[in-house]
Design an enzyme around this catalytic site. Structure first.
Site, short mmCIF file in Angstrom:
data_model
loop_
_atom_site.label_atom_id
_atom_site.label_comp_id
_atom_site.label_asym_id
_atom_site.label_seq_id
_atom_site.Cartn_x
_atom_site.Cartn_y
_atom_site.Cartn_z
N ASP A 59 -12.20 29.84 37.38
CA ASP A 59 -11.13 30.85 37.26
C ASP A 59 -11.54 32.17 37.92
O ASP A 59 -10.77 33.13 37.93
CB ASP A 59 -10.72 31.06 35.79
CG ASP A 59 -11.82 31.61 34.91
OD1 ASP A 59 -12.96 31.13 34.99
OD2 ASP A 59 -11.53 32.55 34.12
N ASP A 136 -17.01 38.20 33.16
CA ASP A 136 -16.84 37.72 31.79
C ASP A 136 -18.02 38.12 30.90
O ASP A 136 -18.40 37.38 29.99
CB ASP A 136 -16.70 36.19 31.78
CG ASP A 136 -15.35 35.73 32.33
OD1 ASP A 136 -14.48 36.59 32.60
OD2 ASP A 136 -15.18 34.51 32.49
FE FE Z 1 -13.28 33.77 33.14
ZN ZN Z 2 -16.37 32.76 33.05
#
Ligand code: FE
Ligand code: ZN
Length: 263
Positions: A59, A136
């Site tokens: 992603d 993230d």
């Molecule tokens: Fe992510």
């Molecule tokens: Zn990630």
């Protein structure tokens, strides 16, 4: 000094692909898909000049091949994650200097979510705020899951980010803020600033406005994962989990595990 614009382009269900532009050229951070980036660039008449990647998850990298298909542009990314399309592998302490748009970035190693995760810090200037692109690792009121790293690694990575200047704009890669705040309130119910932020963030999301960027100073005040040593938080967390909490790593570890199963 040119003025840069920082735009969160929504992708998938809750990703943001950050674009940084001087009004003509643009850099994309973690383009998990190409279509929304292309559409936004076309709308503004911007030209994509480089791609920055924080870690290897689909992603975050899934749109790279398509975006570099027509015009090969440099792709910066972590050296330690074996991402095939990276042309400029980076690790902590490296410096990235882009000319169009003009961007100077310090690379910070932030392992935990993945083993080789990096963040990009843009120091501030006389008339510009500092910025960080943290993928993230750090979220508004939360932090990434530990897919490849240990709690101690993630805590050390978050400590590095928390030590950046308070006014640093934090560009996270997901809109997880409201659910993170629900969890944060369970850990840190007495936190008045957190309760005020819940109402502000809810109002923003009601109008479909991003809650990002946040700032490092704000995260230090409201993010439970940056407040593992706070006595009130340790007390509340200990009561919730029926544990006696004696140090910040234990507090962080219990919190991270609880968040994984929190609904
Ligand atoms: Fe992510
Ligand atoms: Zn990630």
């Amino acid at each position: 000094m040119n003025t840069l614009e920082y735009v969160p382009v929504p992708a998938f269900a809750d990703n943001y692909i950050w674009l940084v532009s001087d009004g003509r050229d643009a850099v994309a951070v973690d383009p998990g898909e190409a279509a929304p980036v292309r559409a936004y660039l076309a709308e503004r008449g911007w030209r994509l000049s480089a791609i920055l990647l924080t870690h290897h998850h689909a992603d975050h990298v899934g749109g790279v091949a398509e975006l570099i298909g027509d015009t090969p542009i440099p792709v910066y990314g972590p050296a330690a994650e074996g991402i095939a399309l990276v042309t400029h592998p980076l690790s902590g302490g490296d410096h990235v200097r882009l000319s169009l748009p003009h961007l100077e970035l310090d690379v910070i190693d932030v392992p935990g979510h993945t083993r080789g995760h990096i963040a990009y810090f843009q120091p501030g200037g006389a008339d510009a705020s500092p910025h960080v692109f943290c993928g993230d690792t750090l979220f508004a009121c939360g932090c990434g899951r530990l897919f490849e790293g240990t709690p101690a690694q993630m805590l050390a990575s978050l400590d590095k980010l928390a030590a950046l200047p308070g006014e640093t704009r934090v560009h996270c890669a997901h809109e997880y803020t409201l659910s993170n705040i629900r969890f944060a309130l369970a850990c840190d119910p007495e936190n008045a600033e957190l309760r005020a932020w819940r109402d502000q963030a809810a109002a923003l999301r009601e109008r479909n406005v991003p809650t990002l960027p946040t700032t490092i100073a704000h995260e230090r005040a409201v993010n439970p994962f940056l407040r593992a040593e706070a006595p009130a938080l340790q007390r509340a967390l200990g009561e919730q989990l029926h544990e006696s909490i004696s140090d910040r790593l234990q507090s962080f570890t219990l919190m991270r595990e609880w968040k994984n199963r929190f609904r």
